[in-house]
Design a protein around this motif. Sequence first.
Motif, PDB file in Angstrom:
ATOM      1  N   THR A 124      36.226  27.023  34.838  1.00 48.38           N
ATOM      2  CA  THR A 124      35.843  27.635  36.297  1.00 48.38           C
ATOM      3  C   THR A 124      36.547  28.895  36.295  1.00 48.38           C
ATOM      4  O   THR A 124      36.373  29.780  36.931  1.00 48.38           O
ATOM      5  N   ALA A 125      37.813  28.739  36.296  1.00 48.13           N
ATOM      6  CA  ALA A 125      38.712  29.923  36.612  1.00 48.13           C
ATOM      7  C   ALA A 125      38.581  30.916  35.481  1.00 48.13           C
ATOM      8  O   ALA A 125      38.372  32.018  36.127  1.00 48.13           O
ATOM      9  N   LEU A 126      38.575  30.669  34.331  1.00 46.01           N
ATOM     10  CA  LEU A 126      38.376  32.023  33.108  1.00 46.01           C
ATOM     11  C   LEU A 126      36.708  32.163  33.534  1.00 46.01           C
ATOM     12  O   LEU A 126      36.563  33.524  33.553  1.00 46.01           O
ATOM     13  N   GLY A 127      35.725  31.495  33.937  1.00 45.39           N
ATOM     14  CA  GLY A 127      34.569  32.171  34.092  1.00 45.39           C
ATOM     15  C   GLY A 127      34.576  33.028  35.241  1.00 45.39           C
ATOM     16  O   GLY A 127      33.836  34.237  35.235  1.00 45.39           O
ATOM     17  N   SER A 128      35.269  32.492  36.359  1.00 43.95           N
ATOM     18  CA  SER A 128      35.162  33.431  37.533  1.00 43.95           C
ATOM     19  C   SER A 128      35.718  34.780  37.634  1.00 43.95           C
ATOM     20  O   SER A 128      35.521  35.566  37.900  1.00 43.95           O
ATOM     21  N   LEU A 129      37.022  34.410  36.534  1.00 43.94           N
ATOM     22  CA  LEU A 129      37.661  35.690  36.425  1.00 43.94           C
ATOM     23  C   LEU A 129      36.994  36.994  35.501  1.00 43.94           C
ATOM     24  O   LEU A 129      37.036  38.040  35.666  1.00 43.94           O
ATOM     25  N   ALA A 130      36.086  36.452  34.499  1.00 42.53           N
ATOM     26  CA  ALA A 130      35.209  37.335  33.737  1.00 42.53           C
ATOM     27  C   ALA A 130      34.294  38.025  34.452  1.00 42.53           C
ATOM     28  O   ALA A 130      33.838  38.960  34.614  1.00 42.53           O
ATOM     29  N   THR A 131      33.706  37.095  35.574  1.00 41.71           N
ATOM     30  CA  THR A 131      32.560  37.569  36.540  1.00 41.71           C
ATOM     31  C   THR A 131      33.374  38.654  37.499  1.00 41.71           C
ATOM     32  O   THR A 131      32.636  39.650  37.755  1.00 41.71           O
ATOM     33  N   LEU A 132      34.583  38.448  37.736  1.00 41.31           N
ATOM     34  CA  LEU A 132      35.451  39.337  38.420  1.00 41.31           C
ATOM     35  C   LEU A 132      35.469  40.595  38.037  1.00 41.31           C
ATOM     36  O   LEU A 132      35.306  41.612  38.417  1.00 41.31           O
ATOM     37  N   GLY A 133      35.818  40.579  36.599  1.00 42.99           N
ATOM     38  CA  GLY A 133      36.201  41.681  35.823  1.00 42.99           C
ATOM     39  C   GLY A 133      34.833  42.851  35.701  1.00 42.99           C
ATOM     40  O   GLY A 133      34.986  43.779  35.580  1.00 42.99           O
ATOM     41  N   VAL A 134      33.616  41.797  35.268  1.00 38.86           N
ATOM     42  CA  VAL A 134      32.317  42.633  35.234  1.00 38.86           C
ATOM     43  C   VAL A 134      32.185  43.267  36.450  1.00 38.86           C
ATOM     44  O   VAL A 134      31.672  44.621  36.584  1.00 38.86           O
ATOM     45  N   GLY A 135      32.429  42.636  37.576  1.00 37.21           N
ATOM     46  CA  GLY A 135      32.052  43.364  38.962  1.00 37.21           C
ATOM     47  C   GLY A 135      32.764  44.437  39.135  1.00 37.21           C
ATOM     48  O   GLY A 135      32.237  45.515  39.633  1.00 37.21           O
ATOM     49  N   ILE A 136      34.003  44.269  38.656  1.00 37.43           N
ATOM     50  CA  ILE A 136      35.015  45.522  39.003  1.00 37.43           C
ATOM     51  C   ILE A 136      34.529  46.781  38.280  1.00 37.43           C
ATOM     52  O   ILE A 136      34.499  47.836  38.739  1.00 37.43           O
ATOM     53  N   GLY A 137      34.407  46.484  36.953  1.00 38.23           N
ATOM     54  CA  GLY A 137      33.945  47.561  36.065  1.00 38.23           C
ATOM     55  C   GLY A 137      32.611  48.236  36.427  1.00 38.23           C
ATOM     56  O   GLY A 137      32.581  49.611  36.503  1.00 38.23           O
ATOM     57  N   ALA A 138      31.602  47.365  36.806  1.00 34.10           N
ATOM     58  CA  ALA A 138      30.496  48.148  37.446  1.00 34.10           C
ATOM     59  C   ALA A 138      30.490  48.889  38.507  1.00 34.10           C
ATOM     60  O   ALA A 138      30.093  50.101  38.822  1.00 34.10           O
ATOM     61  N   SER A 139      31.424  48.314  39.509  1.00 32.58           N
ATOM     62  CA  SER A 139      31.739  49.115  40.832  1.00 32.58           C
ATOM     63  C   SER A 139      32.157  50.339  40.506  1.00 32.58           C
ATOM     64  O   SER A 139      32.049  51.433  41.232  1.00 32.58           O
TER      65      SER A 139
END
Length: 721
Positions: free
Chosen positions: A115-130
């Motif tokens: 859960t922690a690793l998945g949420s971190l990956a999602t956060l990284g993709v969101g930061i990159g797209a933004s």
Amino acid sequence: MSAPTVNLNKPKTSKNRRSKKADGGPVWDWAAGHGPVTGALSATTGAFAVATTGAAVGMPPTWALAVGAAGAIGHTITSLRDKLAARTVSMRAASWLLGAGWTTWAMTTGPLSWTALGSLATLGVGIGASARATLLHEEARELEALAAAERQVARELSAERRQIAAEWVDRIQRVCGVTVRVVAVEMWPTATGFTIDAELPTGGVTYDKIARESARLSGDAKLPHGCTATASPGIHQGRVLIDVTTVNVLVEERTYPTDYSPLSVLSGLPWGLRTNGEEVRVYLREQCALVVGPTGSGKTNMVHTILAGFARATDVLTWVIDLNAGSAGLPWVGPALAGDGSFVDGMRPGVDWLASTHDEAVRMLDTAIAVMKERKRAYQDLLAKHNTDLLPVNSKIPQIELVVDEGAEILVSNDRATRKLAEKILEFIRIARAMGGRTVLTALGATGSVLGNLMIRREAKVRAALTGGETEGMDLSKMFPGTRGLRVDQAPYKGAGFMGTPESPAALFKAWRILPNQIRDITAATSDRHPTLDAKSARAAGETYARRWDPERTAWMRDSGFGPVPAGRDEQGSGGGLNLSALRGERPPTSGPDENARREWDELTAKFRAEIDAQFGTAPSPGDEPPAEGPPVSSGGLNLSANEDNPARDAALALLLAAGPDGTGASAIARGLAEEYGTTRQTVVGWLKSWTDDGTAVRVGTGTKARYVHHRHAPGSGGQG
């Protein structure tokens, strides 16, 4: 925890991110900023490392939250200082807070769960797209700001142009009675004026209706002296271009450029500057040139400018004829010629051949004609290969430029020997165009006699008139037929005048001032650049050309007198004085219409000589007996008896003396001699100059009001009329 930042101020390039070692291996550039991908990766790996370490060592989770809040505040401040968009400020603050929040949560619940690793990956993709979206937004915002600034400048410039257009539409209507529509106004890069492109009204109105009102337009616009409003044809016959000069560039002395780079006769040779600061380039592959200018207008300097262009050209050989002691070519020969007749350090002169006497000029012209005829025969295969009737001129087959100082006067001379020289010049002009032979002639004035020859008018399409403010003998309508609005008083400065070429209509220009040290520098800089005469032409030129620099033929150039020894001069010298009695003849003048006129002439000559002898104490003529008593007569006196063999010159001097204190001018003297002797104004100008130099006459006044007074009647002389 690593800060999730993205460099939005400078686009990311491979040069910024990576450099190469000497062995070709890649290295990281740690000074480079982050992009959307590397920024997101840095943020997520940093958060994961902090969370893992903090959970392992029992670090309080609130520390991560405090660090994230500090980072958000700091980046918000820097973003506002850099005047970034609100979207960018919000993205940076949100990245810090989200990263700090995940780190705090992961430290509490454990960072190694799926859960922690998945949420971190999602956060990284969101930061990159933004980050990518905000980067594009910032670039678009920056481009829009630049475009807005350019539009503002354009609006201001457009407003100035609209004002200029409105003023000149009204002015042209008021002065010329023509209503035009301005299409464009182009400001000159030199900030010395502008060009108006206007459309003429229907009904048969042409540009010359505006061109002939140039003076009135300039006066109505209150332009400074030396500035003009000149009209010329536009892109088609219904358009007109009006060049308006607002800064007087003619009054300033412009030194010849120090760029001595190679030139070509095919790409044009610079001869001066237009009033808009652009170079005037002349194309002489097929055109001859005519340069006129009275004494003091800068004509000799202009000749040196022309010779400088030829010296820099890699496909031109310059042959110079100057019967005035070779003065036009000597500065280009002196730096290369040693005292023993050899060349200094192998240096070649700036001109390929220099003739200062009639005999040497005949040799040169005969050689030039022979070369042209040989080229016609020998290069037929080359012409066929290139499918042309013009000989391809290059460094291996150079063009021969024949520069004849005061050559126009030679063409209209009545002297039998000079007429033979003129015939050879005209033959060279007539046959040499296709085979790479052209001429540059100079003259003292633009008169009907100079421009009366059809060959000059037809072949010399490159024309320059240095006015120097002189109006006599400067008929610009003959020099530039079909061009209106040209006036001598528009260019009253030395080196200023008008130039017209087939590529550009006649207009004001300023010749460069070329100094003696520059002539030496150009001679040295271009010595190894001069071409040699091609083998086929050299064969036709023969020994006359091959031995042109032999010591015996260049002795006069190395003589301290700077000129050839005149025929008939005593080799032992003349005793240190000026003795002109060598030409004294015993025969009476024979040009008078009848015996009474001849007696009157004899009486006038005797009276005049007696007055001169009484004034100067001149040297005795051959056969005169010395006085029986008293000191011997000095041999250093001024002897004017040489004029006995030139009745026209004697008559001119008599007219000058008879004019009294009021003096007279060259035109008046020429009119007085024209009927009996056929003397031209140019000849009288030469006499007056020599008399002024030796003190016989004094010039009073300048420009059109100049007159010449015999020294006996000059102010302060104390002479009697």
